[in-house]
Scaffold this active site. Sequence first.
Site, mmCIF file in Angstrom:
data_model
loop_
_atom_site.group_PDB
_atom_site.id
_atom_site.type_symbol
_atom_site.label_atom_id
_atom_site.label_comp_id
_atom_site.label_asym_id
_atom_site.label_seq_id
_atom_site.Cartn_x
_atom_site.Cartn_y
_atom_site.Cartn_z
ATOM 1 N N GLU A 183 1.650 6.052 7.537
ATOM 2 C CA GLU A 183 3.029 6.261 7.080
ATOM 3 C C GLU A 183 3.670 7.472 7.750
ATOM 4 O O GLU A 183 4.871 7.463 8.054
ATOM 5 C CB GLU A 183 3.063 6.411 5.557
ATOM 6 C CG GLU A 183 2.460 5.238 4.791
ATOM 7 C CD GLU A 183 3.024 3.892 5.190
ATOM 8 O OE1 GLU A 183 4.234 3.808 5.476
ATOM 9 O OE2 GLU A 183 2.260 2.905 5.229
ATOM 10 N N MET A 208 5.055 2.860 1.709
ATOM 11 C CA MET A 208 6.317 2.614 2.415
ATOM 12 C C MET A 208 6.806 3.913 3.017
ATOM 13 O O MET A 208 6.877 4.943 2.350
ATOM 14 C CB MET A 208 7.361 2.043 1.446
ATOM 15 C CG MET A 208 8.749 1.893 2.054
ATOM 16 S SD MET A 208 8.774 0.729 3.449
ATOM 17 C CE MET A 208 10.234 1.303 4.332
ATOM 18 N N GLU A 209 7.206 3.858 4.284
ATOM 19 C CA GLU A 209 7.452 5.044 5.101
ATOM 20 C C GLU A 209 8.828 5.653 4.959
ATOM 21 O O GLU A 209 9.322 6.297 5.902
ATOM 22 C CB GLU A 209 7.221 4.695 6.576
ATOM 23 C CG GLU A 209 8.213 3.696 7.179
ATOM 24 C CD GLU A 209 7.785 2.248 7.115
ATOM 25 O OE1 GLU A 209 8.318 1.429 7.888
ATOM 26 O OE2 GLU A 209 6.908 1.923 6.289
ATOM 27 N N GLY A 263 0.822 -1.196 0.000
ATOM 28 C CA GLY A 263 0.000 0.000 0.000
ATOM 29 C C GLY A 263 0.857 1.247 0.000
ATOM 30 O O GLY A 263 0.632 2.189 -0.750
#
Length: 825
Positions: A291, A256-257, A254
């Site tokens: 995130e 990525m931080e 979904g």
Amino acid sequence: MVEIFPIHYNIHLEPDLSTFKFNGSTEIHINSTEPVNEIELNVHELAIWKCLLKKDEKDVECSFNVNPQKQTLSINLPEKENWINLKIDFVGSINDQLLGLYRSKYIDNGEEKFIAVTQFEEEHARQVFPCFDHPSKKATFDIEYIIDKELSGIANTRIKSETDLENDKKLIKFNTTPKMSSYLLFFGIGDFEYLESSSEAIRYRIATTPGKAQYADYALDFGRKSIEFGEQYTGIKFPIDKLDQIAVPDFAFGAMENYAAITYRENILLVYPGITSKVGVERIAEVIAHEVAHQWFGNLVSPADWKYIWLNESFATLFGYAIADHYHPEWEIWEGFLVGEVDSAFERDSLIETFPIELPGKGEVTKITAATAPIIYSKGGAILQMIQGYLGETKFKKGIQHFLNKYKFECAESSAYWQGIEEATGEPISEMMKTWIYQPGYPLITVQKTGNNLHCEQSRFTFLDISSSEIWIIPLTVSFYQENQLIETKRLVFSEKSIEIPIPDGMTAYKFNYEQTGFYRVKYEKENLHALGNLVKQKILSPRDRYGLHNDLYAFVRSEDYSIDDYLDFMEYYTHEDEYLPLVAMSANLVHAFRVIESRRERISTIGFNTFFKVLEQIGYEPKEKESHKITSLRSSLLLSSYLFNDEGVAEFGLQKFNDYLEGQTVHPDLLSSIMRIGAAQNPSSFPDLLQKLEDGDTPEPEVMNILRAIGSFEDKDLMLKSLDYVVENVPNKNKIFPVIIAARNLFIIDHLWNWFKKNRSKLEKLHPTHFESVISNVVSLAGLENPEQVKKYLEEYVKENEFVKDTVKMTLERLTINSRLRAS
């Protein structure tokens, strides 16, 4: 013990989007606690050209060895050193595997083009530059690219300088990063289009492929709001002066931080008018918040080892909902937390083959997989919410602030969190936390009325029988009722095998886990269960409690403590149910029972039809202006369930709306996810039209997702097999999983799906590992019911050669056993 750790990296990359290759060099400043003559770094799929030791203004060439199996680069130093400065030259590929530095395709004015982006978690930074690829090996980074002049570059910090070079190239240098882990780095190169705004301290941007920034207003605004919430809640300013959110056409997850450079699937960042539904916008907000929460939980304070990854994901899960609720209380998103996170955690953790929240093992053997993710994300989030309720918001917040300040820019283990709470608040929480973080599973509380007391015993709940000695320290809530009134609520801590709770005078019914704030199930005597049923019927119990009672009862059917007929009889108390939470639970559980228990399909269908017909009659098939998000979500769920339960009105409505869609007429976006599946199921001739829309490069991603689910819904077996073959051969890897998951629940193809899986296994293995695991899990749980022993034997043999799916296969085969037993009941 000698400790070797990086201090600073200088990374230079020259990516070529025409050849999909890159040249690079990295200079690493390293410190060792004792003199060493060898340095071991991580590398994977890189060609190493040269390793130099930079010392006394001289470059000394070093011999080196690459071990592809261990993914290591061993560099031999001329003599022992404490302070080491290495420079390594290398070449790599811009792959198409959605990991490392990979290419993502988009269509611009009919022309195929690419951007290059990175996905490093958990161990893929090593595919782009030699490094200490472990979260504990934090360092600062200087990053620079040489790229085509017409392209732009994104990294974790702002651009420091941009210099034109020969051959239509330019050199971009970025500011130095904060101290951070390698998996949080981001490199992005392409013809990005930007939408931008600024606050006093931070520049906010959305980056998209050309033509899509116009759909980014909501994400830009909500990203800013999420940062502001994070700063206010933690008391710690965001340490980078920019936040980029990047919409990536090809993306496995979904989002990525990456530190200050968060990547997303396009449909989870961009809002398309007339296509993105209310539920879609809610999902966008929750993911952005998740995130952004990571910028503190995971980025500022990182896990000392991958086994502590719950410290990242559990907090981000909880705060993803908290931030969305803060800005949109009208969404009542905490009900979505129960359905989306707590239910998921219960489902996964009810298996014998489960994991504690702190994963076993150490280092690279510990990974987020389809088997571990529901524990790390959902169960962890549920336990944190339970602890928040136990401590109270003020102490919970104070403990978090202390923990983050104590370990900022460093790494932490699990115990650091609850020790931080104790240091900040004086609350002795360590022993309680240990029982929830280190033990697998969760408690079942069995209650019996004995005289003037309730005798309670705790044990581990599993669908299949297990002998277990675990004891949890449980924050317990019990509500007592007299006739149709709540007369008392008790809060206590249950820390032994059994406990006696005094009963107030006049009590006629009692309900544990008041408002479903605890992570445990409760089994009552039949007399009290039916007394609670009457409170359900009168709606004296809250929607949350009606929901919890219903879900526990169906779990007990699956554990063989109750029969399916006991459960269906109890549904009479819910005949006039009209609230979101209990209705969504009924829909999910009745649909599961319908698919698995062939002998009861007629009765299940009748109950589902009668209950949901009245609700849909009340709320209407068509969305209404300004209706709540809950009603919108409920309608979508009930339309699909009612179609399964042979509601002719729903079938006719769905087909008509689907045909309107095919003819280019406007269909309300809040209906599309359900009517696309209902309509396609009844209209096999729509297949070519749906494929044409899929292959049109201008079809927005949310619409693509609806089409993919539609082509998994056909009720013609031969057409479904043709559709699945199309998916394998033509649908991008990032999206193959979605029609397969829908097909895995499609009773018209289910008998043939296992053979389809075996036939296409080698192609499916090329998916992202987590996607392939999800295919196994979804296909086997129902499709395997036709011949469970054959399926079991096949997968057990497969695991011997493919150990990476071991945990997912164990989980899946246990679910198959549970479903097989339920079908035979």
